[in-house]
Design an enzyme around this catalytic site. Sequence first.
Site, PDB file in Angstrom:
ATOM      1  N   HIS A 185      40.651 -23.610  -5.573  1.00 53.63           N
ATOM      2  CA  HIS A 185      39.641 -22.683  -6.099  1.00 53.63           C
ATOM      3  C   HIS A 185      38.491 -23.418  -6.761  1.00 53.63           C
ATOM      4  O   HIS A 185      37.343 -23.001  -6.676  1.00 53.63           O
ATOM      5  CB  HIS A 185      40.283 -21.733  -7.105  1.00 53.63           C
ATOM      6  N   CYS A 483      30.906 -23.648  12.671  1.00 58.41           N
ATOM      7  CA  CYS A 483      31.111 -22.781  11.506  1.00 58.41           C
ATOM      8  C   CYS A 483      32.138 -23.334  10.533  1.00 58.41           C
ATOM      9  O   CYS A 483      32.492 -22.680   9.568  1.00 58.41           O
ATOM     10  CB  CYS A 483      31.488 -21.368  11.932  1.00 58.41           C
TER      11      CYS A 483
HETATM   12  C1  PEP Z   1      37.639 -23.655  10.914  1.00 53.65           C
HETATM   13  O1  PEP Z   1      38.827 -23.799  11.210  1.00 53.65           O
HETATM   14  O2  PEP Z   1      36.817 -24.601  10.877  1.00 53.65           O
HETATM   15  C2  PEP Z   1      37.103 -22.323  10.584  1.00 53.65           C
HETATM   16  C3  PEP Z   1      35.814 -22.127  10.453  1.00 53.65           C
HETATM   17  O3  PEP Z   1      37.982 -21.320  10.373  1.00 53.65           O
HETATM   18  P1  PEP Z   1      38.920 -21.217   9.066  1.00 53.65           P
HETATM   19  O4  PEP Z   1      38.438 -22.243   8.081  1.00 53.65           O
HETATM   20  O5  PEP Z   1      38.787 -19.838   8.582  1.00 53.65           O
HETATM   21  O6  PEP Z   1      40.271 -21.532   9.631  1.00 53.65           O
END
Ligand code: PEP
Length: 552
Positions: A185, A483
């Site tokens: 966190h 992302c």
């Molecule tokens: C990732 O795995 O990079 C992603 C964007 O998804 P999460 O972090 O939600 O698994």
Amino acid sequence: MNKDLRGLGVSAGSAAGPAVRLGTPPKLPDVVPAVADTGAEADRAVAALEAVGDFLRRRSAAATGQAADVLAAEAMMARDPVLATKVRDLARGGRPAAWAVSEALASYRELLTSAGGYLAERAADLDDIADRAVALLLGEPMPGIPAPGHPFVLLATELAPADTATLDPAAVLAIVTERGGLTSHTAILAKTLGIPAVVSCPGIVAVPDGTVVAVDGSAGTVVVEPAPEQVEQAARRRAERAERLAAAHGPGRTRDGHLVKLLANVGGPADVAAAIAAEAEGIGLLRTEFLFLDRHDEPSGEEQRATYAEILGGMGGRKVVVRTLDAGADKPLAFASQEAEPNPALGIRGLRLDGLLPALLDAQLEALAHAAKDTGADVWVMAPMVSTPAEAAAFAARVREHGLPVAGVMIEVPAAALCAARIIEQADFVSIGTNDLSQYTFAADRQAGALAPLLDPWQPALLQLMAMTATAGRAAGKPVSVCGEAASDPLLATVLAGLGVTSLSMAPPALAEVRAALAERTLAECEAAAAAALTATTPAAARAAARAAAES
Ligand code: PEP
Ligand code: MG
């Protein structure tokens, strides 16, 4: 003393100032008092937990975005009926209220810690609840953030969400904690608040209050009693950063106008305002599982439709990439769980759950299709944890069956990156999830602080997989987004633009820095940085090569 300490840099920026340690938690007296009325003692213990729950709920209401969600979850833990029963049983058995609370929460803590991963990192929440309730019962002040009356660098063993969420970025110059990983966190909230932070920094709590420390939240370094020129350098960097960020506005583009969309990662309606305020051009990752983490039963179609519509509507017509439920491993959903697995991260999670619970995906796609109609939003849908072209094809077909026109998949399993060209034939776009792609490429738990060097997004193997995916996208003329956390590293963002990535999606506070970094370089410079990074054999060499190439 001029001592250098090292940790994990989890929130960018530099600062120097006097250290102040977090108020110490209450300590139970050595002598356990006798209890006259065990029933009354049980009531007192449960009332203290309820008071802590109310306090956390008020803090949640005063906070926004992820901070509010984190606090609301902690408030629910404090008011958990199973916890109350356990506390009551202990008190009725003769333990004084403060001891009953402390012992009940300690046993929960042990359960969470032994579960590992995401759950283990929630142990700090339980400690916080215990400290607050025990302080109340002993008649001591609640532990929390000090207020020395001047700006300071906050040092702590670990911060609880209740503390971090209400930090004042004007007073707290930086945060350094002894514990915590990339997804603790402290890390998430410090980033949200734009406060430089270093976690997992051994030795930091031994630094006495008032000692000047210089913190670099990008490099993960802390200098104790820095030389005057190091203090000046930190202050200069802080000022330069503020100036650069204030100057960067508008859509993502390189200096010569090559567009790279800058999008926001969002976990719920409360994050939409932050995305808009940070001038996000849309949402590049809506983590729908975050909407339902606290639910025991599957949310109804109507409820899902309303929640999605709230988010889509809030984005005022901008593009929104919705990820279907990514349940399992570090994001468990009670209503989408399966039998205990020996290796949940390698088990039935993400799109794989569709094999067991197909109605879940259909209900979600139907609700999304309704919400898209209700709002007229530009909705793209993508699946998490896709491994093969066949899975991509089947998912795209399902999305279209529900009348949703744009279907994509995440590239977060190495097999998908290796077959990116064939996967992208089946989809309208792909989005690289570097958090999981790193985890699976390096066989390194993404939440393990000790494995952070392997999870460095500049690792050559990860760069190669991202390059393969971007090349496949370019050849097919289809969008390729990033992302995962890698997208929020400003220098890496320029490399990704140079590789041909068409959009970058990240936590809203990271957008300004990435926007500024792109605006400082031409596309040719980004391409040179990408080519140079790909030749390197270590993350440090890749960074250095990219920086040198981008600036030459
Ligand atoms: C990732 O795995 O990079 C992603 C964007 O998804 P999460 O972090 O939600 O698994
Ligand atoms: Mg992922």
